[in-house]
Design a protein around this motif. Structure first.
Motif, short mmCIF file in Angstrom:
data_model
loop_
_atom_site.label_atom_id
_atom_site.label_comp_id
_atom_site.label_asym_id
_atom_site.label_seq_id
_atom_site.Cartn_x
_atom_site.Cartn_y
_atom_site.Cartn_z
N PRO A 81 22.90 9.05 -15.03
CA PRO A 81 22.75 7.95 -15.98
C PRO A 81 22.87 6.57 -15.33
O PRO A 81 22.52 5.58 -15.94
CB PRO A 81 23.92 8.17 -16.95
N TYR A 82 23.34 6.54 -14.08
CA TYR A 82 23.60 5.24 -13.47
C TYR A 82 23.29 5.30 -11.98
O TYR A 82 23.76 6.19 -11.28
CB TYR A 82 25.06 4.84 -13.69
N HIS A 83 22.46 4.39 -11.49
CA HIS A 83 22.09 4.35 -10.08
C HIS A 83 22.51 3.01 -9.48
O HIS A 83 22.64 2.00 -10.17
CB HIS A 83 20.58 4.51 -9.90
N ALA A 84 22.65 3.03 -8.17
CA ALA A 84 22.82 1.76 -7.47
C ALA A 84 21.50 0.99 -7.50
O ALA A 84 20.42 1.57 -7.60
CB ALA A 84 23.24 2.02 -6.02
N TRP A 85 21.61 -0.33 -7.43
CA TRP A 85 20.43 -1.19 -7.29
C TRP A 85 20.07 -1.17 -5.81
O TRP A 85 20.84 -1.58 -4.96
CB TRP A 85 20.76 -2.60 -7.75
N MET A 86 18.89 -0.65 -5.49
CA MET A 86 18.54 -0.38 -4.09
C MET A 86 17.40 -1.27 -3.61
O MET A 86 16.31 -1.26 -4.19
CB MET A 86 18.22 1.10 -3.91
N MET A 87 17.70 -2.01 -2.54
CA MET A 87 16.72 -2.90 -1.92
C MET A 87 16.27 -2.30 -0.59
O MET A 87 17.10 -1.83 0.20
CB MET A 87 17.34 -4.28 -1.70
N LEU A 88 14.97 -2.33 -0.37
CA LEU A 88 14.40 -1.81 0.86
C LEU A 88 14.24 -2.94 1.87
O LEU A 88 13.63 -3.97 1.56
CB LEU A 88 13.07 -1.13 0.59
N LEU A 89 14.77 -2.74 3.04
CA LEU A 89 14.71 -3.74 4.10
C LEU A 89 13.64 -3.31 5.10
O LEU A 89 13.69 -2.22 5.66
CB LEU A 89 16.08 -3.82 4.79
N SER A 90 12.62 -4.19 5.29
CA SER A 90 11.49 -3.80 6.14
C SER A 90 10.80 -5.04 6.68
O SER A 90 10.93 -6.14 6.14
CB SER A 90 10.50 -2.96 5.33
N HIS A 91 10.06 -4.84 7.76
CA HIS A 91 9.15 -5.89 8.22
C HIS A 91 8.00 -5.97 7.24
O HIS A 91 7.90 -5.15 6.32
CB HIS A 91 8.65 -5.57 9.64
N ALA A 92 7.12 -6.95 7.39
CA ALA A 92 6.02 -7.13 6.44
C ALA A 92 5.35 -5.79 6.17
O ALA A 92 4.75 -5.18 7.08
CB ALA A 92 5.00 -8.12 7.01
N PRO A 93 5.47 -5.24 4.96
CA PRO A 93 4.98 -3.88 4.68
C PRO A 93 3.47 -3.83 4.56
O PRO A 93 2.84 -4.77 4.07
CB PRO A 93 5.66 -3.55 3.34
N ASP A 94 2.89 -2.71 4.97
CA ASP A 94 1.46 -2.51 4.78
C ASP A 94 1.24 -1.85 3.41
O ASP A 94 2.19 -1.56 2.67
CB ASP A 94 0.88 -1.67 5.91
N HIS A 95 -0.02 -1.61 3.09
CA HIS A 95 -0.36 -1.08 1.76
C HIS A 95 0.29 0.28 1.53
O HIS A 95 0.79 0.57 0.42
CB HIS A 95 -1.88 -0.96 1.62
N GLU A 96 0.37 1.12 2.56
CA GLU A 96 0.94 2.46 2.40
C GLU A 96 2.43 2.38 2.08
O GLU A 96 2.93 3.09 1.20
CB GLU A 96 0.72 3.27 3.68
N VAL A 97 3.14 1.50 2.78
CA VAL A 97 4.58 1.35 2.53
C VAL A 97 4.83 0.84 1.12
O VAL A 97 5.74 1.31 0.42
CB VAL A 97 5.21 0.41 3.58
N VAL A 98 4.02 -0.13 0.69
CA VAL A 98 4.18 -0.67 -0.66
C VAL A 98 3.96 0.42 -1.70
O VAL A 98 4.72 0.55 -2.67
CB VAL A 98 3.20 -1.85 -0.90
N THR A 99 2.93 1.24 -1.50
CA THR A 99 2.64 2.32 -2.44
C THR A 99 3.79 3.32 -2.48
O THR A 99 4.23 3.75 -3.56
CB THR A 99 1.34 3.04 -2.05
N LEU A 100 4.30 3.71 -1.30
CA LEU A 100 5.42 4.64 -1.24
C LEU A 100 6.66 4.05 -1.91
O LEU A 100 7.40 4.76 -2.62
CB LEU A 100 5.73 4.99 0.22
N ALA A 101 6.89 2.75 -1.69
CA ALA A 101 8.05 2.11 -2.29
C ALA A 101 7.95 2.08 -3.81
O ALA A 101 8.94 2.31 -4.52
CB ALA A 101 8.19 0.69 -1.74
#
Length: 316
Positions: A81-101
């Motif tokens: 019922p409750y999750h941590a707020w999760m931020m992804l730390l990355s270099h400038a993401p490409d289209h594939e990374v954005v889609t996966l995220a």
């Protein structure tokens, strides 16, 4: 006066680069956040599944053993019922990374190298969102409790008690184990209210509740089903065992007077008992009511088990 230094939440920082991790942790610590540092994705995953997991997490995508996106996706996939707020730390993401995220339901992005102002804004936003979510969760839990519990005694109300009895009946049918229902009624409760006042009557009900709770097993069903009626479901108890329990209750718990303010108020309890035999709880409840009525007729403080007509008793 408002506290100028509110307690900040703990932030989980999963970053394999020690220099980058130290830089981020330094900024977060300066803003009064407590920081937990982890270098491994699998360890990060286990930490976020813990009951006391931090409410905010910053995960580098290139964690060893398990990538940051994989950690987030698995955490979000779990039915919690409750999750941590999760931020992804990355270099400038490409289209594939954005889609996966996006598929992993990442809450926010942080781009390397991390800008101090950008980090502060995003962490403060995460903190406000989590605070708002906790308030909503507390209100939801409170509402669920009020819907299913009696406001005076804190016990299950009639509807919730019957739902529990349905579950216990299903279990008794599957396991072929006995189940008894005990219905208790305070004798002369209306006279007690008239003589001592409704506040005293309420105090007696609450004290009776505490007495019963101390005597019940953890898996027994206990609820308030009327103004002065209490229902107890006794898994694993035969009629004979339920009668023996009722007698012990009468002798050690229910016959003692109630000390309400300066008054010592005597009160007895009549008890009706019915055997489930795997039948519908509503039918068994009516039988317990019938047994209780006969107990009342017999006089205050009596116990009466319901007896099926001989023609209806199942063959052994």
């Amino acid at each position: 006066m408002q506290d100028p230094s509110p307690i900040r939440p703990t932030i989980l920082l999963a970053e394999p680069d020690k220099e980058a991790a130290g830089h981020l942790a330094g900024m977060l610590t300066n803003w009064k956040y407590t920081v937990e540092m982890i270098e491994d994705g699998a360890e990060c995953f286990r930490r976020l599944l813990a009951p006391d997991a931090p409410t905010i997490a910053i995960l580098d995508n290139n964690l060893p053993a398990m990538k940051g996106i994989e950690v987030i996706a698995e955490i979000k996939r779990r039915t919690r019922p409750y999750h941590a707020w999760m931020m992804l730390l990355s270099h400038a993401p490409d289209h594939e990374v954005v889609t996966l995220a996006m598929n992993a339901c990442v809450d926010d992005f942080l781009l390397k190298p991390v800008n101090e102002v950008d980090l502060l804004v995003r962490v403060r936003t995460a903190e406000r969102v989590q605070h708002f979510y906790r308030e909503m969760q507390e209100q939801t839990n409170s509402l669920h409790f009020r819907v299913s519990h009696d406001p005076l005694t804190g016990l299950l109300n009639r509807e919730a008690t019957m739902r529990q009895l349905f579950q216990e009946t299903d279990r008794a049918q599957r396991l072929r184990t006995p189940l008894c229902v005990m219905l208790l009624d305070l004798d002369g409760f209306s006279e007690i209210n008239h003589q001592y006042g409704y506040a005293a009557g309420d105090a007696i009900l609450k004290e009776l509740t505490q007495r019963l709770k101390r005597y019940m097993r953890s898996y027994d069903v206990l609820g308030r089903c009327g103004s002065d009626d209490f229902l107890i479901g006794l898994p694993g108890c035969t009629t004979e065992q339920a009668i023996a329990l009722a007698r012990r209750l009468q002798q050690s718990v229910l016959s003692k007077p109630y000390h309400i303010h300066r008054d010592v108020i005597p009160a007895t309890v009549s008890i009706g008992i019915a055997n489930s035999r795997g039948r519908l709880p509503l039918v068994v409840f009516r039988e317990a009511e019938s047994a209780l009525m006969k107990a009342r007729i017999a006089g205050p403080g009596n116990i009466h088990p319901f007896e099926l007509p001989a023609s209806l008793v199942p063959a052994s």
